[in-house]
Design an enzyme around this catalytic site. Structure first.
Site, PDB file in Angstrom:
ATOM      1  N   CYS A 102       0.833  -1.208   0.000  1.00 21.99           N
ATOM      2  CA  CYS A 102       0.000   0.000   0.000  1.00 21.99           C
ATOM      3  C   CYS A 102       0.861   1.248   0.000  1.00 21.99           C
ATOM      4  CB  CYS A 102      -1.063  -0.035   1.085  1.00 21.99           C
ATOM      5  SG  CYS A 102      -0.687   0.791   2.602  1.00 21.99           S
ATOM      6  N   CYS A 105      -3.210   5.910   4.880  1.00 18.32           N
ATOM      7  CA  CYS A 105      -1.996   5.086   4.820  1.00 18.32           C
ATOM      8  C   CYS A 105      -0.724   5.853   5.172  1.00 18.32           C
ATOM      9  CB  CYS A 105      -1.815   4.519   3.424  1.00 18.32           C
ATOM     10  SG  CYS A 105      -3.157   3.498   2.908  1.00 18.32           S
TER      11      CYS A 105
END
Ligand SMILES: Cc1ncc(COP(=O)(O)O)c(C=O)c1O
Ligand SMILES: Cc1ncc(COP(=O)(O)O)c(C=O)c1O
Lengths: 125, 387, 387, 125
Positions: free
Chosen positions: D35, D104
């Site tokens: 990610c 994230c």
């Protein structure tokens, strides 16, 4: 610059043979105001020759120009010659018409033919 | 005399101030505003500034403003987007909408949706009660334009909004002809969706906005790179967007003053027309008409022949019908107002703008009557038959 | 040194010659080309000239050329338009399409259509045999892009077209990255539908074309006033259209020469990168790549941190992922080529243009290796773990 | 002009406390390369006070800036104080982050807390 050819505009600006003929030998009318064009052609005929022709038109630029053009094309012609004149020939004589105007607004030859028919019927010719 | 442009409802010239604001974006500020590097990031604030300017004008949150390629796309997005999000259902619209709404609705009808078309009175105005009666439990959208492009008739959007709010049905208005000319705050009008376009208010062609109230269920029409918060993808037309922002601010600054000028010009024009011509009819109710527009029906003469004749005099107008090039049908708006088709065929739309002058109007009043006379003389309808 | 722009696949600056051609249409030539009066009619030939210029470049009939608001709209129109005209059926596309095609297809899948996504090899190129195998009797469209925007990989569209022709299935290609850069004659490529956009070839943003072969069954996406022969309504963005025409002619005039320059620059760049950095990978097969693009994966370093560091040095590039701003997913194209996600995250796209110079490339070769080194030193992946 | 605040860019340009600590008292790692972000925090602790903190980050601009910022925020602080530092507080100390970066790429406080947890577990505190 116009959506129409120079020739169409010239006939629109200076239409030939506008008006009515009193006591015409033949009259033809085509079109329908709902679709935007009505053309009426008046004839004076002598010895099967078109001696005079006039038009009245309710319609757009091409309706007026084709009416004018058709009168010019048949003035002095025999009826048989005039019957050969088609809507297509009128459009060509005007250097063409916009595609959308080829249908409803290009009926002047039809009006002419209706007038000739009227003459023939009235005079049994 | 210079040529006289009286077709501002079709499009308007770009104001020099607007063009000047656009030019850097056709020059050094060429970056893609979605790019993370400096070429993109230096452009982005201009995109957001334009969004803010238009949002302010609409009394909306900038997040509601989605840039599109124009009024037609905004209309298509509103109507089809709500329909696709709902998957099925019933749409209420009117018989006087711009083709962009009308065609979108009829395309959806072909795809299985249902529609009701609200009529108008002879003044070209929708009756809100008719909207109320047309609503059904399965109605997913009401779309009623704000100002009609052919007649200038102002529609009772606020009143309709109280009906749609009560019913819980989203309301779209096509405000392409009113934005920048009349107040168009989305909360005051009570609309959930509003279409607007730059080129009607002296901005560039090819840029529009759909304002979308938060919570409105709508599918995007154009998807891809996720620009405009996923609601309208495609590299942003930043020159157009900045131009639209500028045009919006400039329009608002002079809006009331222009309105007053147009109202006076319209009175002068209508008075002059009625004094110099017989059997001419100014369509609609002046009290409910945005005063830029004079829709004039002239008996016994066809519209295009008047348009061409005026054009030869350097005066640009349009016929009543939506797409003067092409369609030979009489205007659906005038027919909806109950006009006989032959008179509808004889209709011209004069639409004035911020630069229209008394001298121009007076010139038109001078050249127009002889044109009508000349064409009436040529018409087979004048004496013999009334059709 | 001035800033260095190496993001030409995202967008390009408008050429001054193009802007100069556009300016009159933001000035005195403001008429609506659909208007019958002189203000409209004086604009119309310019619209048709631009159409002709683009048609010539595509070897198409001008009647095939439909102006849109850009590549994204063209892609949406092609994919959804064919689908809506067919009402149901199966679409074949690839895993490396631009989001404009991908999202349009997946939206249609939600609406009940079916789709097959063709994979690519590690070179990022589709195998025509896979297209052949994917075809079904109910297939209504094949959509395969011409040049990929992330890698520059050239797809075998001609070969695919012999398959689709035999099967009688229409073929769409997204040629947004190839138009004006490679030959894109629709008959040579054998495509029925082609999407192109002006802003990738030094034309304005917000204008594109969908070329539609006569006889292709397609619903319009944006309907209304019946412009563009009813295939795309909305007042024409004439400034954009004329700019697109000009950009097209200018691009073609220098196309081969630019290609040769880019090929040489790319060799210099790739050689320099491989000499100065370890564990960097140039993606794709140079022989099948349009040479403007260098897709570079760098081990142990994330893409955006390199992008920002380059930007601080005045060098503009993009990350491999489609929407560098926003998406945190690794590029679907690189993943489709079989790259591990951590390496995909460390990808930059350098895309050169007609103005890119050796000096610029050399400057990048100077500043880039220290950036990689610095970021690798900061990375937890370098020594301890490979992930 | 940047998608990030001046402060983020300043920390990105000149990150504080980059690197590893040899024989750290605690180490924390969060994120996942798939990610796009991995952050690793190393601690040196004495008398419940953070005497040294360093970071290593694989990630975008905000991942690096938040890592740098969190080390600056807790250097010299007690563990209890450091445990009060949230991802949100780090983002605020940087004058905010773009909305897409709030998830994230804003995990530096989590990495710190993981390092403290590691320290507590190893040292039974
Ligand atoms: C291959 C490809 N297709 C489509 C598009 C979309 O074009 P636009 O941004 O002009 O809508 C792009 C560029 O953004 C592209 O590279
Ligand atoms: C009321 C109305 N709606 C929509 C449109 C369409 O806008 P555009 O031509 O910018 O797409 C127009 C003008 O053409 C309009 O007058």
């Amino acid at each position: 610059m116009s959506m129409y050819s120079e020739k169409v505009m010239e006939h629109f600006r200076n239409p030939r043979n506008v008006g009515e003929i009193e006591n015409p030998d033949g009259v033809g009318e085509v079109g329908n105001a709902a679709c935007g064009d009505i053309m009426k052609i008046y004839l004076k005929v002598e010895d099967d020759i078109i001696r005079d022709v006039k038009f009245q038109t309710f319609g757009c630029g091409s309706a007026i120009a084709t009416s004018s053009m058709v009168t010019e094309m048949v003035m002095g012609k025999t009826l048989a010659e005039a019957e050969q004149v088609t809507n297509k020939a009128v459009a060509e004589a005007l250097d063409g018409l916009p595609p959308t105007k080829m249908h409803c607004s290009n009926l002047a030859a039809d009006a002419l033919h209706a007038a000739i028919k009227d003459y023939r019927e009235k005079h049994n010719k | 005399m210079n040529r006289i442009y009286l077709d501002h409802n079709a499009t308007t010239p770009v104001r020099p101030e607007v063009r000047d604001r656009m030019l850097p974006f056709l020059g050094e500020l060429f970056g893609n505003p979605s790019s993370a590097h400096s070429f993109g990031q230096e452009v982005k604030p201009h995109l957001e500034e334009a969004r803010q300017r238009i949002a302010d004008q609409l009394g909306a949150n900038p997040a509601q403003i989605v840039f599109t390629s124009g009024g037609t796309e905004s209309d298509n997005m509103a109507v089809k987007g709500v329909a696709f999000a709902a998957e099925k259902g019933h749409i209420v619209t009117t018989v006087i909408e711009h083709p962009a709404v009308m065609q979108a609705v009829s395309w959806l009808v072909k795809k299985g949706f249902e529609a009701t078309y609200i009529p108008v009175g002879s003044d070209g105005v929708v009756n809100p009660d008719d909207v109320k009666r047309a609503l059904r439990p399965e109605t997913i959208l009401v779309s009623v334009m704000h100002v009609n492009n052919e007649t200038g008739a102002i529609q009772p959007v606020e009143e309709i909004s109280s009906i749609t709010k009560e019913a819980g049905v989203p309301l779209h208005t096509d405000a392409v002809q009113s934005f920048g000319k009349l107040p168009t705050r989305v909360d005051d009008l009570g609309v959930d969706l509003m279409s607007i376009a730059a080129h009607k208010i002296y901005g560039p062609k090819g840029i529009g906005v759909l304002s979308i109230r938060k919570g409105t269920r709508i599918d995007p029409l154009i998807i891809g790179g996720a620009q405009e918060k996923r609601r309208r993808s495609g590299t942003e037309n930043i020159a157009g967007i900045v131009g639209f922002g500028e045009a919006t601010v400039l329009a608002e600054a002079e809006r009331e003053q222009v309105y007053a000028r147009l109202a006076a010009l319209r009175r002068r024009f209508v008075t002059g027309l009625e004094a110099s011509l017989t059997e001419v009819y100014v369509n609609g109710d002046a009290a409910r008409t945005f005063p830029s527009t004079v829709s004039l029906s002239v008996s016994h003469v066809e519209g295009e022949s008047m348009l061409l004749s005026l054009d030869m005099e350097g005066v640009a107008v349009s016929t009543g019908s939506a797409c003067s090039s092409g369609s030979l049908e009489p205007s659906h708006v005038l027919v909806a107002m109950g006009m006989e088709t032959v008179l509808a065929q004889g209709t011209l739309r004069f639409s004035m703008g911020r630069g229209t002058t008394e001298a121009e109007i007076d010139h038109v009043l001078e050249v127009f009557p002889p044109i009508v006379e000349r064409l009436r003389k040529m018409s087979p309808l004048t004496r013999s038959q009334a059709c």
